[in-house]
Design a protein around this motif. Structure first.
Motif, PDB file in Angstrom:
ATOM      1  N   PHE A   1       8.842  -1.365   3.406  1.00 14.83           N
ATOM      2  CA  PHE A   1       7.533  -1.948   3.100  1.00 14.83           C
ATOM      3  C   PHE A   1       6.656  -2.095   4.345  1.00 14.83           C
ATOM      4  O   PHE A   1       5.486  -2.455   4.231  1.00 14.83           O
ATOM      5  CB  PHE A   1       7.699  -3.309   2.412  1.00 14.83           C
ATOM      6  CG  PHE A   1       8.174  -3.214   0.982  1.00 14.83           C
ATOM      7  CD1 PHE A   1       7.359  -2.666   0.009  1.00 14.83           C
ATOM      8  CD2 PHE A   1       9.426  -3.676   0.612  1.00 14.83           C
ATOM      9  CE1 PHE A   1       7.775  -2.577  -1.305  1.00 14.83           C
ATOM     10  CE2 PHE A   1       9.850  -3.594  -0.694  1.00 14.83           C
ATOM     11  CZ  PHE A   1       9.023  -3.044  -1.659  1.00 14.83           C
ATOM     12  N   LYS A   2       7.199  -1.844   5.517  1.00 10.39           N
ATOM     13  CA  LYS A   2       6.381  -1.931   6.719  1.00 10.39           C
ATOM     14  C   LYS A   2       5.275  -0.888   6.685  1.00 10.39           C
ATOM     15  O   LYS A   2       4.121  -1.159   7.032  1.00 10.39           O
ATOM     16  CB  LYS A   2       7.256  -1.754   7.955  1.00 10.39           C
ATOM     17  CG  LYS A   2       8.253  -2.890   8.174  1.00 10.39           C
ATOM     18  CD  LYS A   2       9.125  -2.634   9.388  1.00 10.39           C
ATOM     19  CE  LYS A   2      10.154  -3.767   9.563  1.00 10.39           C
ATOM     20  NZ  LYS A   2      11.044  -3.512  10.719  1.00 10.39           N
ATOM     21  N   ARG A   3       5.632   0.334   6.296  1.00 10.25           N
ATOM     22  CA  ARG A   3       4.647   1.396   6.187  1.00 10.25           C
ATOM     23  C   ARG A   3       3.617   1.066   5.111  1.00 10.25           C
ATOM     24  O   ARG A   3       2.419   1.287   5.286  1.00 10.25           O
ATOM     25  CB  ARG A   3       5.353   2.719   5.870  1.00 10.25           C
ATOM     26  CG  ARG A   3       4.438   3.894   5.575  1.00 10.25           C
ATOM     27  CD  ARG A   3       3.609   4.300   6.761  1.00 10.25           C
ATOM     28  NE  ARG A   3       2.879   5.523   6.501  1.00 10.25           N
ATOM     29  CZ  ARG A   3       1.785   5.871   7.155  1.00 10.25           C
ATOM     30  NH1 ARG A   3       1.308   5.092   8.111  1.00 10.25           N
ATOM     31  NH2 ARG A   3       1.178   7.019   6.861  1.00 10.25           N
ATOM     32  N   VAL A   4       4.072   0.524   3.993  1.00  9.24           N
ATOM     33  CA  VAL A   4       3.173   0.151   2.908  1.00  9.24           C
ATOM     34  C   VAL A   4       2.187  -0.919   3.370  1.00  9.24           C
ATOM     35  O   VAL A   4       0.978  -0.832   3.102  1.00  9.24           O
ATOM     36  CB  VAL A   4       3.972  -0.366   1.693  1.00  9.24           C
ATOM     37  CG1 VAL A   4       3.037  -0.935   0.627  1.00  9.24           C
ATOM     38  CG2 VAL A   4       4.836   0.742   1.111  1.00  9.24           C
ATOM     39  N   LYS A   5       2.683  -1.898   4.080  1.00 10.24           N
ATOM     40  CA  LYS A   5       1.822  -2.974   4.580  1.00 10.24           C
ATOM     41  C   LYS A   5       0.775  -2.424   5.532  1.00 10.24           C
ATOM     42  O   LYS A   5      -0.407  -2.808   5.478  1.00 10.24           O
ATOM     43  CB  LYS A   5       2.677  -4.033   5.276  1.00 10.24           C
ATOM     44  CG  LYS A   5       1.896  -5.258   5.724  1.00 10.24           C
ATOM     45  CD  LYS A   5       2.827  -6.308   6.315  1.00 10.24           C
ATOM     46  CE  LYS A   5       2.045  -7.548   6.732  1.00 10.24           C
ATOM     47  NZ  LYS A   5       2.946  -8.583   7.301  1.00 10.24           N
ATOM     48  N   SER A   6       1.194  -1.490   6.391  1.00 10.72           N
ATOM     49  CA  SER A   6       0.267  -0.892   7.348  1.00 10.72           C
ATOM     50  C   SER A   6      -0.827  -0.103   6.643  1.00 10.72           C
ATOM     51  O   SER A   6      -2.017  -0.227   6.959  1.00 10.72           O
ATOM     52  CB  SER A   6       1.033   0.019   8.313  1.00 10.72           C
ATOM     53  OG  SER A   6       0.148   0.725   9.152  1.00 10.72           O
ATOM     54  N   VAL A   7      -0.435   0.721   5.646  1.00  9.94           N
ATOM     55  CA  VAL A   7      -1.407   1.525   4.905  1.00  9.94           C
ATOM     56  C   VAL A   7      -2.352   0.630   4.112  1.00  9.94           C
ATOM     57  O   VAL A   7      -3.563   0.876   4.047  1.00  9.94           O
ATOM     58  CB  VAL A   7      -0.682   2.517   3.972  1.00  9.94           C
ATOM     59  CG1 VAL A   7      -1.679   3.194   3.037  1.00  9.94           C
ATOM     60  CG2 VAL A   7       0.078   3.553   4.776  1.00  9.94           C
ATOM     61  N   ASN A   8      -1.812  -0.417   3.540  1.00 10.50           N
ATOM     62  CA  ASN A   8      -2.633  -1.327   2.743  1.00 10.50           C
ATOM     63  C   ASN A   8      -3.680  -2.015   3.604  1.00 10.50           C
ATOM     64  O   ASN A   8      -4.813  -2.234   3.180  1.00 10.50           O
ATOM     65  CB  ASN A   8      -1.743  -2.363   2.061  1.00 10.50           C
ATOM     66  CG  ASN A   8      -2.478  -3.158   0.995  1.00 10.50           C
ATOM     67  OD1 ASN A   8      -3.183  -2.594   0.160  1.00 10.50           O
ATOM     68  ND2 ASN A   8      -2.337  -4.476   1.025  1.00 10.50           N
ATOM     69  N   GLN A   9      -3.299  -2.354   4.837  1.00 14.66           N
ATOM     70  CA  GLN A   9      -4.234  -3.014   5.738  1.00 14.66           C
ATOM     71  C   GLN A   9      -5.281  -2.057   6.289  1.00 14.66           C
ATOM     72  O   GLN A   9      -6.444  -2.424   6.477  1.00 14.66           O
ATOM     73  CB  GLN A   9      -3.470  -3.667   6.888  1.00 14.66           C
ATOM     74  CG  GLN A   9      -2.637  -4.867   6.469  1.00 14.66           C
ATOM     75  CD  GLN A   9      -1.785  -5.417   7.594  1.00 14.66           C
ATOM     76  OE1 GLN A   9      -1.553  -4.743   8.599  1.00 14.66           O
ATOM     77  NE2 GLN A   9      -1.312  -6.647   7.436  1.00 14.66           N
ATOM     78  N   SER A  10      -4.881  -0.799   6.529  1.00 19.65           N
ATOM     79  CA  SER A  10      -5.800   0.147   7.162  1.00 19.65           C
ATOM     80  C   SER A  10      -6.722   0.849   6.181  1.00 19.65           C
ATOM     81  O   SER A  10      -7.898   1.094   6.483  1.00 19.65           O
ATOM     82  CB  SER A  10      -5.009   1.200   7.952  1.00 19.65           C
ATOM     83  OG  SER A  10      -4.150   1.932   7.088  1.00 19.65           O
ATOM     84  N   THR A  11      -6.215   1.185   4.980  1.00 22.93           N
ATOM     85  CA  THR A  11      -7.032   1.942   4.023  1.00 22.93           C
ATOM     86  C   THR A  11      -7.167   1.250   2.669  1.00 22.93           C
ATOM     87  O   THR A  11      -7.812   1.794   1.774  1.00 22.93           O
ATOM     88  CB  THR A  11      -6.442   3.354   3.797  1.00 22.93           C
ATOM     89  OG1 THR A  11      -5.101   3.226   3.287  1.00 22.93           O
ATOM     90  CG2 THR A  11      -6.417   4.143   5.083  1.00 22.93           C
ATOM     91  N   GLY A  12      -6.558   0.087   2.508  1.00 18.10           N
ATOM     92  CA  GLY A  12      -6.617  -0.629   1.239  1.00 18.10           C
ATOM     93  C   GLY A  12      -7.810  -1.558   1.166  1.00 18.10           C
ATOM     94  O   GLY A  12      -8.839  -1.295   1.802  1.00 18.10           O
TER      95      GLY A  12
END
Length: 583
Positions: A1-12
């Motif tokens: 979920f680290k990658r998911v959290k990063s993507v969510n913060q950057s492009t979400g």
């Protein structure tokens, strides 16, 4: 979920994460604890960043990690079983609404059955859903569909896509029937976004997306963001739009480019059985004797096979079907779909009246209903027990701490219009609640208000001290006199079960009414005239007076925080567990 959290913060931010393919790590760590950082999420030491839904309930660690969720799950959970905050297990197969999107799924893999494998019933349920009106936006499977590359440009696809291993013909059949706008799969371990293809007899195109394994060494894409508009809100022009690179459906003809490994095929002669949608046993053609109904004729009034059809064309059954009577009920005399069936299980006009609205309208009503378990608006943390036809929940803004609602799983406006079968379960719940309250020195008072505006029934159960139980009858009669009416006694002998049977037999489905079941079993009934202004909180207000709690007569004055509600539910469950008929 680290990658998911990063993507969510950057492009979400994104509304949800949908996961296909094996979800849990393939190897367990030493000891019996969950492997790796999975334990942190399951045991609350880490938070899943966004609502996450997964279908990959297989692999060596999955049975152990999912055993508790499977044991605790009750009833039908199309929107997933929550195994920890923000993490939902999509088990079996179903269709549910996610932020306006219609999402269908098939969990597990093909196999010989057991944990981690989808069943024939799961497949049949999706075949039934494919007959429903409306467009499915997303279809989630673990297995890739056989023949998906047929008709596509394969000049630049990775070689793994052309590998004949790892394709499933059953998934291919399902996607050809469901015709989703997006089909997402995950077991091939490679990323592949096929050109859109045109569906037979449907206006929209389908896009297939195969995702690679998380953290793969080849750095193939394992996260793919989409932002689809729900088909239900799209214009006709947008739905009919075809990209210039669209191809014909790869499922219009047998697969050629990919040769699927040997797998059990359904008998060729069973193709006739598509006209009997709910025949989960798949009786062979030679075993039919003409006694079974033809689904195609019963539902539409015509059958392309005509006199050659092996199933019965019955005009009377057709008329019942037009009144939304369940096809399984017509065909077998019973329904195997359980509480999730949205059709009437009676041949009488009155009992079938609840299904008179179009199915699309019923789905809209039920998706916004506070009490439908499949609704996003249901406050599931208040649920204390789930049976087949009824479930129990603690009341929102309770009059007293053990104030319980007994609620039909089906979307019915009143419990006295429910089919006969769930009535026995309602009696069991009432007996169990009676024992629970008696152990605490209290007795239950049940009441239900039914009006033409009633949406989803709830039978309220309020415990009162045994010392006040004998006063309940008197105070309800006094309250009735103040409003200018008199209660009639349904069952002078005090047999509560007989009283409900009498009530059910007398109810015409058109009148409003209020009834209360006293601690001694007597039922008091008031038929509400069409022009009468009957107070919606009448039962609660009367009991608030009996208990000297006038300030709690309105539930809105008694709201608790979610944390307080969760604690109240946990406390109730601990005491009720020994009596719970669903345990």
């Amino acid at each position: 979920f680290k990658r998911v959290k990063s993507v969510n913060q950057s492009t979400g931010p994104f509304h949800a994460l949908l996961c296909v393919g094996q979800f849990f790590p393939p190897e367990a760590a030493e000891g019996d604890s969950p492997p790796g950082d999975v334990a942190d999420y399951l045991e609350g030491r880490a938070a899943v960043p966004i609502p996450t839904y997964f279908t990959g309930d297989y692999g060596p660690t999955a049975p152990r990690l999912l055993s508790k969720a499977a044991a605790d799950a009750r009833g039908f959970n199309p929107g997933g079983i929550e195994i920890c905050p923000n993490l939902f297990w999509l088990r079996g197969s179903a269709l549910f609404n996610l932020h306006g999107l219609s999402v269908a799924y098939l969990s597990g893999r093909k196999g010989l059955g057991g944990p981690g494998c989808y069943s024939q019933d799961d497949v049949d349920a999706l075949r039934a859903l494919a007959e429903e009106p409306g467009i499915v936006d997303l279809f989630l499977t673990n297995e890739w569909p056989a023949g998906v590359v047929d008709g596509a440009d394969t000049s630049k696809v990775p070689p793994q896509v052309l590998d004949p291993q790892g394709y499933d013909p059953v998934v291919a059949e399902l996607v050809a029937e469901i015709k989703p706008r997006y089909h997402i799969a995950g077991t091939k371990g490679i990323f592949y976004a096929r050109e859109p293809y045109v569906n037979d007899s449907s206006p929209h195109v389908t896009r297939f997306i195969g995702l690679a394994n998380v953290g793969n060494k080849e750095k193939q894409k394992f996260i793919h963001a989409i932002s689809p508009t729900p088909a239900s809100t799209m214009s006709s022009a947008d739905i009919h739009a075809r990209p210039p690179n669209a191809t014909l459906s790869p499922y219009a003809a047998p697969a050629k480019s990919v040769h699927v490994e040997d797998t059990p095929k359904r008998p060729a002669e069973s193709t006739d059985l598509q006209y009997w949608r709910y025949d989960v046993k798949r009786q062979r053609q030679g075993q039919t004797d003409g006694s079974l109904l033809c689904f195609k004729y019963t539902s539409s009034g015509s059958c392309p096979r005509g006199s050659k059809c092996n199933f019965r064309h019955d005009e009377e059954a057709r008329e019942h079907c037009q009144r939304n009577v369940c096809f399984d009920f017509l065909n077998k005399g019973k329904c195997e779909r359980g509480p999730e069936c949205r059709f009437a299980h009676s041949l009488t006009e009155e009992a079938a009246a609840r299904d008179a609205k179009p199915r699309s309208e019923r789905r809209r009503v039920e998706s916004s209903c506070w009490f439908c378990l499949s609704s996003p608006d249901v406050e599931s943390h208040l649920v204390i027990s789930i049976g087949d036809g009824y479930y129990c929940a603690l009341a929102k803004g309770p009059l007293v701490p053990d104030h319980v609602l007994v609620i039909p799983v089906e979307h019915f406006p009143t419990t006295i219009a429910m089919p006969v079968e769930p009535e026995a379960e309602l009696r069991r719940y009432k007996d169990s609640l009676g024992k629970y309250f008696e152990k605490r020195g209290k007795a239950a008072v049940y009441f239900e208000w039914v009006s033409q505006q009633s949406r989803h029934a709830n039978l309220q159960a309020v415990p009162v001290p045994l010392s006040k139980a004998t006063n309940v009858k008197k105070i309800f009669h006094l309250a009735a006199q103040r409003l200018g009416f008199e209660f009639s006694v349904v069952n002078p002998d005090g047999d509560a079960n007989q009283g409900r049977e009498l009530l059910r037999s007398q109810y015409d489905g058109k009148s409003g009414l209020f009834y209360v079941e006293l601690p001694d079993g007597t039922l008091l009934l008031h038929i509400i005239d069409s022009g009468e202004k009957f107070p919606a909180q009448f039962g609660r207000e009367v009991l608030a007076g009996l208990l000297s709690m006038a300030d709690r007569a309105d539930w809105r004055n008694c709201k608790l925080s979610k944390e307080e509600e969760v604690k109240m539910v946990d406390d109730f469950k601990q005491g009720f567990r020994e009596f719970d008929p669903a345990e």
